[in-house]
Write a protein that holds these residues in place. Structure first.
Motif, PDB file in Angstrom:
ATOM      1  N   UNK A  14       0.895  -1.080  -0.026  1.00 55.11           N
ATOM      2  CA  UNK A  14       0.013  -0.070  -0.019  1.00 55.11           C
ATOM      3  C   UNK A  14       0.883   1.492   0.011  1.00 55.11           C
ATOM      4  N   UNK A  15       0.293   2.172  -0.784  1.00 53.70           N
ATOM      5  CA  UNK A  15       1.081   3.515  -0.786  1.00 53.70           C
ATOM      6  C   UNK A  15       0.835   4.379   0.217  1.00 53.70           C
ATOM      7  N   UNK A  16       1.906   4.664   1.187  1.00 58.56           N
ATOM      8  CA  UNK A  16       1.652   5.496   2.234  1.00 58.56           C
ATOM      9  C   UNK A  16       2.286   6.795   2.371  1.00 58.56           C
ATOM     10  N   UNK A  17       3.200   7.111   1.168  1.00 64.79           N
ATOM     11  CA  UNK A  17       3.773   8.473   1.392  1.00 64.79           C
ATOM     12  C   UNK A  17       4.317   8.503  -0.100  1.00 64.79           C
ATOM     13  N   UNK A  18       4.507   9.830  -0.620  1.00 62.26           N
ATOM     14  CA  UNK A  18       5.127  10.143  -1.719  1.00 62.26           C
ATOM     15  C   UNK A  18       5.541  11.514  -1.892  1.00 62.26           C
ATOM     16  N   UNK A  19       6.449  11.712  -2.784  1.00 56.62           N
ATOM     17  CA  UNK A  19       6.876  13.091  -2.981  1.00 56.62           C
ATOM     18  C   UNK A  19       7.407  13.107  -4.352  1.00 56.62           C
ATOM     19  N   UNK A  20       7.665  14.381  -4.943  1.00 54.11           N
ATOM     20  CA  UNK A  20       8.491  14.356  -6.511  1.00 54.11           C
ATOM     21  C   UNK A  20       9.751  15.312  -6.144  1.00 54.11           C
ATOM     22  N   UNK A  21      10.627  15.016  -7.225  1.00 55.85           N
ATOM     23  CA  UNK A  21      11.831  15.640  -7.288  1.00 55.85           C
ATOM     24  C   UNK A  21      12.111  16.246  -8.892  1.00 55.85           C
ATOM     25  N   UNK A  22      12.514  17.543  -8.716  1.00 58.85           N
ATOM     26  CA  UNK A  22      12.677  18.017  -9.977  1.00 58.85           C
ATOM     27  C   UNK A  22      14.396  18.443  -9.799  1.00 58.85           C
ATOM     28  N   UNK A  23      15.232  17.788 -10.704  1.00 61.10           N
ATOM     29  CA  UNK A  23      16.817  17.918 -10.804  1.00 61.10           C
ATOM     30  C   UNK A  23      17.126  19.028 -11.592  1.00 61.10           C
ATOM     31  N   UNK A  24      18.067  19.913 -11.218  1.00 61.92           N
ATOM     32  CA  UNK A  24      18.607  20.888 -12.101  1.00 61.92           C
ATOM     33  C   UNK A  24      20.227  20.770 -11.955  1.00 61.92           C
ATOM     34  N   UNK A  25      20.658  21.261 -12.936  1.00 64.49           N
ATOM     35  CA  UNK A  25      22.299  21.272 -12.764  1.00 64.49           C
ATOM     36  C   UNK A  25      22.806  22.364 -12.130  1.00 64.49           C
ATOM     37  N   UNK A  26      22.115  23.623 -11.989  1.00 60.54           N
ATOM     38  CA  UNK A  26      22.584  24.657 -11.352  1.00 60.54           C
ATOM     39  C   UNK A  26      21.484  25.640 -11.109  1.00 60.54           C
ATOM     40  N   UNK A  27      21.674  26.668 -10.218  1.00 63.34           N
ATOM     41  CA  UNK A  27      20.870  27.700 -10.123  1.00 63.34           C
ATOM     42  C   UNK A  27      20.229  28.362 -11.197  1.00 63.34           C
ATOM     43  N   UNK A  28      21.114  28.321 -12.523  1.00 65.85           N
ATOM     44  CA  UNK A  28      20.549  28.985 -13.638  1.00 65.85           C
ATOM     45  C   UNK A  28      19.374  28.607 -14.060  1.00 65.85           C
ATOM     46  N   UNK A  29      19.066  27.427 -13.781  1.00 62.44           N
ATOM     47  CA  UNK A  29      17.622  26.588 -14.073  1.00 62.44           C
ATOM     48  C   UNK A  29      16.557  26.809 -13.185  1.00 62.44           C
ATOM     49  N   UNK A  56       8.270   9.012   7.665  1.00 57.60           N
ATOM     50  CA  UNK A  56       9.015  10.198   7.254  1.00 57.60           C
ATOM     51  C   UNK A  56      10.492   9.722   7.336  1.00 57.60           C
ATOM     52  N   UNK A  57      11.101   8.715   8.112  1.00 58.54           N
ATOM     53  CA  UNK A  57      12.421   8.551   8.337  1.00 58.54           C
ATOM     54  C   UNK A  57      12.890   7.739   6.870  1.00 58.54           C
ATOM     55  N   UNK A  58      11.940   7.037   6.623  1.00 56.01           N
ATOM     56  CA  UNK A  58      12.379   6.108   5.426  1.00 56.01           C
ATOM     57  C   UNK A  58      12.388   7.252   4.264  1.00 56.01           C
ATOM     58  N   UNK A  59      11.266   8.263   4.244  1.00 58.09           N
ATOM     59  CA  UNK A  59      11.283   9.164   2.989  1.00 58.09           C
ATOM     60  C   UNK A  59      12.563  10.082   2.796  1.00 58.09           C
ATOM     61  N   UNK A  60      13.069  10.341   4.145  1.00 58.57           N
ATOM     62  CA  UNK A  60      14.281  11.110   4.326  1.00 58.57           C
ATOM     63  C   UNK A  60      15.494  10.332   3.833  1.00 58.57           C
ATOM     64  N   UNK A  61      15.473   9.087   4.156  1.00 58.41           N
ATOM     65  CA  UNK A  61      16.520   8.313   3.962  1.00 58.41           C
ATOM     66  C   UNK A  61      16.771   8.010   2.403  1.00 58.41           C
ATOM     67  N   UNK A  62      15.499   7.768   1.764  1.00 59.24           N
ATOM     68  CA  UNK A  62      15.423   7.575   0.168  1.00 59.24           C
ATOM     69  C   UNK A  62      15.885   8.992  -0.517  1.00 59.24           C
ATOM     70  N   UNK A  63      15.416  10.312  -0.061  1.00 58.91           N
ATOM     71  CA  UNK A  63      15.995  11.489  -0.475  1.00 58.91           C
ATOM     72  C   UNK A  63      17.586  11.575  -0.376  1.00 58.91           C
ATOM     73  N   UNK A  64      17.973  11.120   0.963  1.00 59.39           N
ATOM     74  CA  UNK A  64      19.533  11.240   0.957  1.00 59.39           C
ATOM     75  C   UNK A  64      20.292  10.217   0.124  1.00 59.39           C
ATOM     76  N   UNK A  65      19.651   9.168  -0.025  1.00 64.49           N
ATOM     77  CA  UNK A  65      20.233   8.388  -0.956  1.00 64.49           C
ATOM     78  C   UNK A  65      20.167   8.711  -2.626  1.00 64.49           C
ATOM     79  N   UNK A  66      19.183   9.334  -2.791  1.00 60.72           N
ATOM     80  CA  UNK A  66      19.052  10.268  -4.189  1.00 60.72           C
ATOM     81  C   UNK A  66      20.236  11.320  -4.471  1.00 60.72           C
ATOM     82  N   UNK A  67      20.185  12.100  -3.162  1.00 61.71           N
ATOM     83  CA  UNK A  67      21.279  13.061  -3.101  1.00 61.71           C
ATOM     84  C   UNK A  67      22.686  12.698  -3.192  1.00 61.71           C
TER      85      UNK A  67
END
Length: 244
Positions: free
Chosen positions: A59-74, A114-125
């Protein structure tokens, strides 16, 4: 399946199909209470992270989306740029990710989500060499009165560095940094602070000096930034322990 993190009963993965995106949009619609389906033009250009409960048939319990940019110019193509003048961030030279539409299923209260969501974000970062994380952090409703201690704390402890400070763009804003004179009641402030924003602040995040009154989403939100290099070492180790 692009799994970012699996911890206990929860798994975080990247959306892989139209069905995955539709599930995320349905959860957002329920969590935000917007009535009409929560979908916009940013969805097709973002990566979407789904946190699922493996002990409840995925079951889906949390979600978020990410937009990646190469720099602040974008940064002008970000969701946040609709509401804030972000020209001060155009000179940021590192890769950036905008995290948005973060929500947890309203019937779920397990703090591990919330911990897993932040862990996933950390892995992506870490995997993508991201140097700044940013987005809009929302308070429920559009009335400021019940959040005055929280806004006072943001003013006194967590304003953005002047070189990155967003300027006013939206027509309806609450200029808390210039209007509030009160000293914050720390306990009340933390009780009223949204969990996502609280996590940003614990890691050294900062906010705009004003909140946008977003009547479409029925929220007050502040622009929030987090420079990855500024995260305290102990906090970074904890996040990476979760992400590992």
């Amino acid at each position: 399946m692009a799994v970012l993190l699996s911890k206990g009963r929860f798994r975080a993965r990247l959306a892989q199909s139209d069905e995955d995106l539709a599930a995320a949009q349905a959860l957002r619609t329920r969590a935000f209470g917007t009535g009409a389906l929560d979908a916009d033009a940013f969805d097709p250009v973002c990566a979407h992270v789904l946190v699922e409960d493996l002990q409840d048939e995925g079951a889906l319990v949390c979600c978020f989306r990410m937009l990646t940019m190469d720099s602040g110019a974008e940064i002008g193509r970000s969701y946040s740029a609709q509401f804030y003048d972000l020209s001060s961030l155009e000179g940021f030279s590192g890769r950036m990710v905008e995290m948005g539409r973060f929500c947890i299923h309203p019937d779920r209260t397990d703090p591990d989500i919330l911990r897993v969501a932040w862990g996933a974000m950390t892995a992506y970062v870490d995997r993508n060499g991201i140097q700044m994380l940013f987005g809009c952090s929302s308070f429920a409703g559009t009335e400021t009165a019940e959040y005055l201690d929280a806004f006072a704390m943001l003013k006194h402890r967590h304003l953005a560095p002047k070189r990155w400070l967003p300027r006013v763009k939206a027509p309806d804003v609450f200029r808390f940094a210039s209007k509030l004179r009160r000293r914050p009641d720390v306990k009340k402030a933390m009780l009223r602070m949204p969990p996502l924003l609280r996590t940003y602040l614990m890691m050294g995040g900062w906010v705009s000096d004003h909140a946008v009154v977003d009547r479409h989403m029925n929220t007050l939100h502040v622009f929030t930034g987090l420079e990855i290099g500024a995260i305290p070492p102990a906090r970074k180790r904890l996040l990476r322990a979760v992400a590992g």
